[in-house]
Design an enzyme around this catalytic site. Structure first.
Site, PDB file in Angstrom:
ATOM      1  N   ASP A  38      76.670 -22.065 -34.938  1.00  0.00           N
ATOM      2  CA  ASP A  38      76.359 -22.968 -33.826  1.00  0.00           C
ATOM      3  C   ASP A  38      77.405 -22.833 -32.721  1.00  0.00           C
ATOM      4  OD1 ASP A  38      75.004 -24.918 -32.444  1.00  0.00           O
ATOM      5  OD2 ASP A  38      75.863 -26.599 -33.559  1.00  0.00           O
ATOM      6  N   HIS A  55      74.428 -15.866 -26.924  1.00  0.00           N
ATOM      7  CA  HIS A  55      73.789 -15.321 -28.124  1.00  0.00           C
ATOM      8  C   HIS A  55      74.200 -13.851 -28.337  1.00  0.00           C
ATOM      9  CE1 HIS A  55      71.606 -18.980 -28.557  1.00  0.00           C
ATOM     10  NE2 HIS A  55      70.779 -18.784 -27.555  1.00  0.00           N
ATOM     11  N   LEU A 149      76.201  -6.390 -51.275  1.00  0.00           N
ATOM     12  CA  LEU A 149      76.094  -7.650 -50.518  1.00  0.00           C
ATOM     13  C   LEU A 149      74.630  -7.849 -50.138  1.00  0.00           C
ATOM     14  CD1 LEU A 149      77.078 -10.054 -48.692  1.00  0.00           C
ATOM     15  CD2 LEU A 149      77.530  -8.351 -46.902  1.00  0.00           C
TER      16      LEU A 149
HETATM   17  C1  FPP Z   1      73.089 -21.859 -32.179  1.00  0.00           C
HETATM   18  O1  FPP Z   1      73.787 -21.970 -30.977  1.00  0.00           O
HETATM   19  C2  FPP Z   1      72.660 -20.493 -32.394  1.00  0.00           C
HETATM   20  C3  FPP Z   1      71.368 -20.090 -32.442  1.00  0.00           C
HETATM   21  C4  FPP Z   1      70.234 -21.000 -32.323  1.00  0.00           C
HETATM   22  C5  FPP Z   1      71.004 -18.673 -32.615  1.00  0.00           C
HETATM   23  C6  FPP Z   1      71.911 -17.873 -33.466  1.00  0.00           C
HETATM   24  C7  FPP Z   1      71.846 -16.476 -33.003  1.00  0.00           C
HETATM   25  C8  FPP Z   1      72.857 -15.592 -33.010  1.00  0.00           C
HETATM   26  C9  FPP Z   1      74.149 -15.898 -33.580  1.00  0.00           C
HETATM   27  C10 FPP Z   1      72.729 -14.246 -32.395  1.00  0.00           C
HETATM   28  C11 FPP Z   1      71.661 -13.367 -32.916  1.00  0.00           C
HETATM   29  C12 FPP Z   1      71.531 -13.345 -34.393  1.00  0.00           C
HETATM   30  C13 FPP Z   1      71.548 -12.228 -35.146  1.00  0.00           C
HETATM   31  C14 FPP Z   1      71.325 -12.348 -36.599  1.00  0.00           C
HETATM   32  C15 FPP Z   1      71.785 -10.895 -34.615  1.00  0.00           C
HETATM   33  P1  FPP Z   1      73.211 -22.905 -29.836  1.00  0.00           P
HETATM   34  O2  FPP Z   1      72.413 -22.077 -28.925  1.00  0.00           O
HETATM   35  O3  FPP Z   1      72.455 -24.057 -30.458  1.00  0.00           O
HETATM   36  O4  FPP Z   1      74.537 -23.409 -29.171  1.00  0.00           O
HETATM   37  P2  FPP Z   1      74.788 -24.831 -28.482  1.00  0.00           P
HETATM   38  O5  FPP Z   1      74.570 -25.875 -29.543  1.00  0.00           O
HETATM   39  O6  FPP Z   1      76.214 -24.746 -28.055  1.00  0.00           O
HETATM   40  O7  FPP Z   1      73.830 -24.923 -27.337  1.00  0.00           O
END
Ligand code: FPP
Length: 259
Positions: A38, A55, A149
């Site tokens: 997150d 992201h 893994l």
């Molecule tokens: C949460 O941050 C994150 C996500 C909803 C997406 C997670 C995706 C990645 C880490 C990148 C791509 C994944 C892979 C497996 C290559 P948020 O957007 O909710 O952050 P915020 O709460 O600060 O707005």
């Protein structure tokens, strides 16, 4: 992701964490680590960048943590990459996440295969765009015999949806006589979850400081040790990950029993 040099194994055995909190005990590693990644959006805002850039930076952190897990000998890593609720984000952000996922899989699949890492998906894979499903299938096929893994990507995953799916499957089998309702126990429930055959997470990490489970692995985290770090996911790296593993190793797990 390049091949993992064998000589690093030794240095990890004698590693002192960056926080000076001690050494990693290779005999007390969590078998399964689950992570709620997150803070990509807040990281981007802090750096005056678009959420999509957040992201993108987040996918670099994914690569670093997968490598760290492989290096230290974690058997299962489950990453919450896209929740059932994330479909409600703006279409542009959803599309960008899907494109990023395909890009990540294409760029990493060879290295995953070479490093004995198996890719699996938990969640509603059928809801994902065809190009994502195709890249996932390709990578899962390529890595299916790997065993060092197991990387589980939670995609279009929701804990409640998973429990509803499980209840329906068991109810159908009860109706057809395949399962005796009186015999339903924890093992039967676990066998009807996406995580069938995967041990429950020993350690659940959440980045960005939020104290929530957010519909992640609701059944499976019953006795997981939880560690929340204020670090935003794009800034999360191997050193902090190892510090958290060391902190986990100092905890006393009782599973509801007396100490
Ligand atoms: C949460 O941050 C994150 C996500 C909803 C997406 C997670 C995706 C990645 C880490 C990148 C791509 C994944 C892979 C497996 C290559 P948020 O957007 O909710 O952050 P915020 O709460 O600060 O707005």
């Amino acid at each position: 992701m390049n091949a993992i040099p064998k000589k690093r194994k030794k240095s990890l055995n004698s590693r002192t964490s960056s926080a000076g909190s001690g050494d990693l005990d290779k005999d007390k590693l969590p078998k399964h680590v689950a992570i709620i990644m997150d803070g990509n959006g807040r990281w981007a805002k802090k750096h005056l960048l678009s959420r999509i850039k957040g992201h993108e930076k987040g996918s670099d952190a994914v690569r670093a943590i997968v490598r760290a897990c492989r290096e230290i000998g974690i058997a299962y890593l489950t990453l919450y990459a896209f929740s059932t609720e994330n479909w409600q984000r703006p279409r542009s952000e959803v599309n960008a996440l899907m494109t990023l996922l395909v890009k990540f899989l294409k760029s990493e699949q060879k290295e995953l295969a070479e490093n004995d890492i198996r890719l699996q998906v938990i969640g509603q894979m059928e809801r994902l765009p065809a190009k994502v499903q195709q890249a996932l299938r390709e990578t899962m096929n390529l890595t299916r015999s790997n065993s060092a893994l197991q990387l589980n990507l939670a995609l279009s995953y929701g804990g409640r949806a998973e429990l509803i799916r499980m209840a329906r499957k068991i109810a159908q089998k009860s109706k057809s006589g395949e399962i005796d309702p009186d015999a339903i126990d924890g093992d039967i429930v676990a066998e009807h979850l996406y995580t069938k055959g995967i041990p429950d997470p020993d350690l659940l990490i959440r980045t960005s400081g939020e104290m929530r489970i957010s519909n992640f692995l609701l059944w499976q985290v019953a006795y997981s040790e939880i560690y929340v770090t204020p670090t935003y996911w794009p800034d999360f790296g191997k050193d902090e990950f190892l510090d958290i593993i060391i902190a986990y190793q100092r905890r006393k797990r009782r599973f509801g029993r007396a100490s």
